[in-house]
Design an enzyme around this catalytic site. Structure first.
Site, PDB file in Angstrom:
ATOM      1  N   GLY A 163      84.549 -30.917  81.171  1.00  0.00           N
ATOM      2  CA  GLY A 163      84.485 -29.652  81.913  1.00  0.00           C
ATOM      3  C   GLY A 163      83.442 -29.810  82.998  1.00  0.00           C
ATOM      4  N   ARG A 164      82.857 -28.687  83.413  1.00  0.00           N
ATOM      5  CA  ARG A 164      81.850 -28.751  84.470  1.00  0.00           C
ATOM      6  C   ARG A 164      80.674 -29.630  84.068  1.00  0.00           C
ATOM      7  NH1 ARG A 164      82.943 -23.704  83.282  1.00  0.00           N
ATOM      8  NH2 ARG A 164      84.011 -22.340  84.746  1.00  0.00           N
ATOM      9  N   ILE A 165      80.219 -29.450  82.820  1.00  0.00           N
ATOM     10  CA  ILE A 165      79.017 -30.171  82.389  1.00  0.00           C
ATOM     11  C   ILE A 165      79.317 -31.661  82.206  1.00  0.00           C
ATOM     12  CG2 ILE A 165      77.270 -30.379  80.570  1.00  0.00           C
ATOM     13  CD1 ILE A 165      77.644 -27.282  80.133  1.00  0.00           C
ATOM     14  N   SER A 244      76.447 -30.135  73.075  1.00  0.00           N
ATOM     15  CA  SER A 244      77.528 -29.137  73.132  1.00  0.00           C
ATOM     16  C   SER A 244      77.320 -28.085  72.044  1.00  0.00           C
ATOM     17  CB  SER A 244      78.888 -29.818  73.030  1.00  0.00           C
ATOM     18  OG  SER A 244      79.039 -30.548  71.830  1.00  0.00           O
ATOM     19  N   ARG A 245      77.921 -28.297  70.887  1.00  0.00           N
ATOM     20  CA  ARG A 245      77.686 -27.431  69.735  1.00  0.00           C
ATOM     21  C   ARG A 245      77.570 -28.340  68.515  1.00  0.00           C
ATOM     22  NH1 ARG A 245      76.302 -24.160  72.852  1.00  0.00           N
ATOM     23  NH2 ARG A 245      77.091 -22.042  73.148  1.00  0.00           N
ATOM     24  N   GLU A 274      72.478 -24.766  62.765  1.00  0.00           N
ATOM     25  CA  GLU A 274      71.311 -24.388  63.551  1.00  0.00           C
ATOM     26  C   GLU A 274      70.700 -23.064  63.067  1.00  0.00           C
ATOM     27  OE1 GLU A 274      72.271 -25.529  67.583  1.00  0.00           O
ATOM     28  OE2 GLU A 274      71.024 -23.870  68.270  1.00  0.00           O
ATOM     29  N   HIS A 292      67.920 -26.931  71.136  1.00  0.00           N
ATOM     30  CA  HIS A 292      68.928 -26.231  71.942  1.00  0.00           C
ATOM     31  C   HIS A 292      68.324 -25.710  73.253  1.00  0.00           C
ATOM     32  CE1 HIS A 292      72.974 -23.901  71.458  1.00  0.00           C
ATOM     33  NE2 HIS A 292      72.759 -24.214  72.722  1.00  0.00           N
ATOM     34  N   ALA A 294      69.098 -27.142  76.404  1.00  0.00           N
ATOM     35  CA  ALA A 294      69.773 -27.790  77.547  1.00  0.00           C
ATOM     36  C   ALA A 294      69.764 -26.931  78.806  1.00  0.00           C
ATOM     37  CB  ALA A 294      71.189 -28.197  77.171  1.00  0.00           C
TER      38      ALA A 294
HETATM   39  C1  GLV Z   1      74.186 -22.743  75.532  1.00  0.00           C
HETATM   40  O1  GLV Z   1      74.346 -23.425  74.556  1.00  0.00           O
HETATM   41  C2  GLV Z   1      75.253 -22.086  76.209  1.00  0.00           C
HETATM   42  O2  GLV Z   1      76.399 -22.133  75.728  1.00  0.00           O
HETATM   43  O3  GLV Z   1      74.986 -21.474  77.258  1.00  0.00           O
END
Ligand code: GLV
Ligand code: GLV
Length: 343
Positions: A163-165, A244-245, A274, A292, A294
């Protein structure tokens, strides 16, 4: 007067944006280190017309059903696995997220993790602060190259989730003279169109990559995508990075792979359960763990707050939210019934 329930404190600029439009705002939990009690969340949802949630709140069907006048959910995150979007759609509730603004910040952290785990930065820092540095030596804290480096071999970055990231992470690899493989069944076209990226099936990507980095949405399809089988396909010298997750990785399987030196190391921003970590992971060598963070730059978090507020305002006004993720909802009778609801 319209009401927005904000589950936890977001940057001031977001709350100010709501105040400018004379919205009444209630914040569920003022303490940044405490979750919102379920009862407070439920009261908030009953009180408001729009819910502004964080990724820490499960927005499930039961919660969404509490208030027939609820006009929308504005999630302060790009990910939305905390929300039962299918239930929201069925109930006629638009849901929005905060995409785009955090792409660079998240890609930067991904690279910070790649470099930190390969070059053992946390260990080196601990070595210094413990006063252990007595003499420079050729064998001190040796790590792995990210660039071709001493061997001259171009390293392979495997991007899962384009995706974008994922795309922003791949772009940065050009500067490190890496070969980039990408796998994302929903983005084959974009991968084929990208100049410095080559499509690979999942198993090929896992077998060939020196760094495997994860950027998919969490869905039933991607839950435990990285399990024992996947870890066994990776090179022994390879590193795994997850921003990501957490549940995309079977964390117990990862601990086993790290302990048995099945892979070289891992860097994690997210965790399966988490904020808890899998037993044993904190004691593993060649692991970098961060909480978490990012998207955690001052500018990005402020921009996310304004975006979430703008989406909340659109939900309130009964207008299409700029970042709606279930736009089909606008055609539904259930949505129109909500707008007509008087209390
Ligand atoms: C962070 O984990 C987000 O989904 O923005
Ligand atoms: C290291 O510091 C070098 O000069 O090679």
């Amino acid at each position: 007067m319209s009401r927005v329930f904000v589950t936890r404190r977001i940057p001031r600029v977001g709350l100010d944006r709501l105040a400018e439009e004379s919205v009444r705002v209630r914040v569920g939990q003022p303490n940044d280190e405490a979750p919102v009690p379920r009862a407070v969340l439920e009261d908030g949802v009953r009180w408001c017309e729009v819910l502004l949630s964080l990724l820490t709140e499960p927005v499930d069907r039961a919660l969404l059903t509490l208030n027939p006048a609820l006009r929308g959910v504005a999630n302060y995150a790009v990910g939305f696995n905390n929300i039962d979007v299918d239930a929201a759609t069925e109930l006629g509730i638009p849901v929005s997220n905060t995409p785009g603004v955090l792409t660079d910040t998240t890609a930067d952290l991904t690279w910070a993790l790649i470099l930190a785990v390969a070059r053992r930065i946390p260990e080196a820092h601990a070595y210094m602060t413990a006063g252990r540095y007595k003499l420079w030596g050729p064998n001190l804290l040796l790590g792995a190259d990210v660039s071709p480096g001493g061997s001259g071999r171009r390293k392979v970055l495997g991007v899962i989730g384009y995706g974008r990231i994922g795309a922003a992470v791949a772009r940065r690899a050009v500067g490190f003279d890496m070969d980039v493989l990408a796998y994302d069944p929903h983005a084959r076209d974009r991968i084929d169109a990208a100049e410095h990226v080559r499509w690979a099936e999942l198993d090929e990507l896992l077998r060939r990559s020196d760094f495997v980095t994860l950027h998919p949405l969490l869905t039933p399809e991607t839950r435990h995508l990285i399990d024992t089988r996947a870890l066994q396909l990776m090179k022994r010298t390879a590193y795994l990075i997850n921003v990501s997750r957490g549940p995309v990785v079977d964390e117990a399987a990862l601990v086993h792979a790290l302990r048995s030196h099945r892979i070289a190391g891992a860097a994690l921003d997210v965790f399966e359960d988490e904020p808890a970590m899998a037993p044993g992971i904190a004691e593993c060598d060649h692991v970098v763990l961060v909480p978490h963070i990012a998207s955690a730059s001052v500018d990005t978090r402020e921009r996310m707050a304004v975006m979430a507020a703008e989406n909340a305002l659109a939900h309130l006004a009964g207008e299409r939210a700029p970042n709606v993720i279930n736009p089909e909802v606008y055609k539904s009778p259930a949505y129109r019934a909500r707008l007509a609801h008087r209390r």
